[in-house]
Design a protein around this motif. Structure first.
Motif, PDB file in Angstrom:
ATOM      1  N   ARG A 195       7.504  -3.876   5.177  1.00  0.00           N
ATOM      2  CA  ARG A 195       7.251  -4.030   3.739  1.00  0.00           C
ATOM      3  C   ARG A 195       8.543  -4.372   3.000  1.00  0.00           C
ATOM      4  O   ARG A 195       8.546  -5.158   2.051  1.00  0.00           O
ATOM      5  CB  ARG A 195       6.624  -2.765   3.174  1.00  0.00           C
ATOM      6  N   ASP A 276       3.806  -0.652  -5.369  1.00  0.00           N
ATOM      7  CA  ASP A 276       4.273  -0.736  -3.987  1.00  0.00           C
ATOM      8  C   ASP A 276       5.445  -1.709  -3.860  1.00  0.00           C
ATOM      9  O   ASP A 276       6.362  -1.483  -3.051  1.00  0.00           O
ATOM     10  CB  ASP A 276       3.135  -1.163  -3.054  1.00  0.00           C
ATOM     11  N   ALA A 280       9.383  -0.848  -2.757  1.00  0.00           N
ATOM     12  CA  ALA A 280      10.125  -1.630  -1.765  1.00  0.00           C
ATOM     13  C   ALA A 280      11.446  -2.127  -2.333  1.00  0.00           C
ATOM     14  O   ALA A 280      12.462  -2.164  -1.620  1.00  0.00           O
ATOM     15  CB  ALA A 280       9.280  -2.805  -1.291  1.00  0.00           C
TER      16      ALA A 280
END
Length: 391
Positions: A195, A276, A280
């Motif tokens: 990711r 998300d 990251a």
């Protein structure tokens, strides 16, 4: 101030909370309520009064507490103020509320809305202390309403000790009636390598990055960071500046500063991004910077510490209280000092490790359990204070 069972019936006024519009105060307020629900306090009985779309935006709150929706989406403020002044008092009475928590900074002006004993959350006093950052209409409204609301409330809550101190100093509130209800944060989940690699590719990051997640408002002072980056960038071709966050009032000025820096090709203005992706970006950051000149709390600083990222913050308002000794502090607006501080962290892996470990330790002190305990204590304090302020 209790029903026959001895419980305090609290009505939480969220008519000010337009989902997706009010920023960090939405996350803080919603998560504090959920933490209170998880605490399962037998002495408190909460009912939430909110805009029509609130239950859809926050179904987890609707599962935890009764939500009474107004037939209004809240996007037109005059209509919202009218509903708070007329509809809200009727609904509070209909539901037998003992104590109302106005969580958006003001007690509605109509007599009916201020008849019940009140708790007031003031997120910060920027409208009074930095009035030029606001429109004439907004600073006039808040300049009148904040002092009035603080006088009417039995208890004033704020998200940090510096914010609490400013309420005492600027508004003259008795310190015994001020309660600090700090933000909390969940334990930070590790971002896997895939990711992180995807985020690096998606946002075209260099080997080293400086991250600042903030909507461009005047007080967020993106300009200082852009100018400091311009000093660093020439000798560090692998360095990228990432400015995450939705569009703000000084977007045009920020774009102009990026162009003028001479390093616009290495500055990423992401706009609003999924959580998300932001996680990251935290994981990929060499250092997180927060040059904001005014914060009631400073959630990005807490997020950076929880993520274990080295942190450099402005030595202003609540940020020093939030970070303790777990970040490098720099005079706000001093471009040369910011460039020097960022260079020391970016170029020194040992300093990065020290700050990372210190940040994790510091962030562990800010739990949502602590938030819930403070919120419950504030409600109980308000229930013991009479109209004359005596307990």
């Amino acid at each position: 101030m209790t029903d026959g069972s001895g419980r305090i019936r609290v009505g939480v006024n969220l008519m000010w909370l337009v989902p997706g519009v009010v920023g960090g105060s939405e996350e803080y307020t919603v998560r504090a309520l959920l933490a209170l629900a998880e605490r399962a306090d037998p002495g408190l009985d909460l009912t939430v009064f909110a805009l029509s779309q609130f239950r859809e935006a926050h179904p987890e709150v609707a599962e935890a507490f009764p939500v009474v929706p107004a037939d209004l989406d809240g996007h037109r403020k005059p209509e919202r103020v009218l509903m708070e002044s007329a509809w809200l008092p009727r609904e509070l009475a209909r539901h037998g509320i003992d104590l109302v928590h106005h969580a958006g900074g003001v007690v509605p002006p109509a007599p009916g809305a201020s008849r019940l004993p009140a708790v007031l959350t003031i997120h910060d006093l920027q409208p009074l202390l930095m009035p030029d950052n606001f429109s004439r209409l907004k600073r006039t409204w808040l300049g009148a309403m904040l002092p009035r609301s603080a006088r009417r409330a039995r208890v004033v809550m704020t998200p940090s000790e510096p914010a609490s101190a400013s309420v005492v100093e600027v508004l003259g509130v008795d310190p015994e009636r001020v309660v600090t209800v700090p933000h909390g944060i969940e334990p930070w989940a590790t971002v896997d390598a895939q990711r992180m690699a995807e985020a690096r590719h998606r946002y075209n990051l260099g080997e080293r990055t400086i991250l600042y997640p903030a909507i461009p408002y005047v007080h967020k002072d993106h300009r200082t960071l852009v100018d400091a980056f311009a000093i660093l960038a020439d000798e560090r071709p692998d360095l990228t500046l990432v400015l995450a966050g939705g569009p703000g009032p000084v977007e045009a000025e920020l774009a102009s500063a990026i162009r003028a820096s001479g390093f616009g090709s290495r500055i990423r203005r992401t706009g609003r991004i999924p959580w998300d992706d932001l996680r990251a970006l935290y994981a990929a950051a060499t250092v997180v910077a927060d040059p904001s000149r005014f914060e009631g709390f400073g959630a990005p600083a807490l997020e950076a510490m929880a993520a274990g990222r080295p942190l450099v913050v402005a030595d202003a308002t609540a940020l020093p209280w939030v970070v303790g000794d777990a970040a490098v502090r720099v005079e706000p607006g001093d471009v040369a000092a910011w460039a020097a501080a960022l260079a020391r962290v970016v170029d020194d892996p040992v300093e990065q490790e020290r700050l990372s470990a210190a940040g994790r330790r510091r962030s562990s002190e800010f739990t949502w359990e602590r938030t819930a305990e403070a919120l419950a204590a504030g409600y109980r304090l308000a229930a013991t204070i009479g109209e004359d302020g005596e307990r």
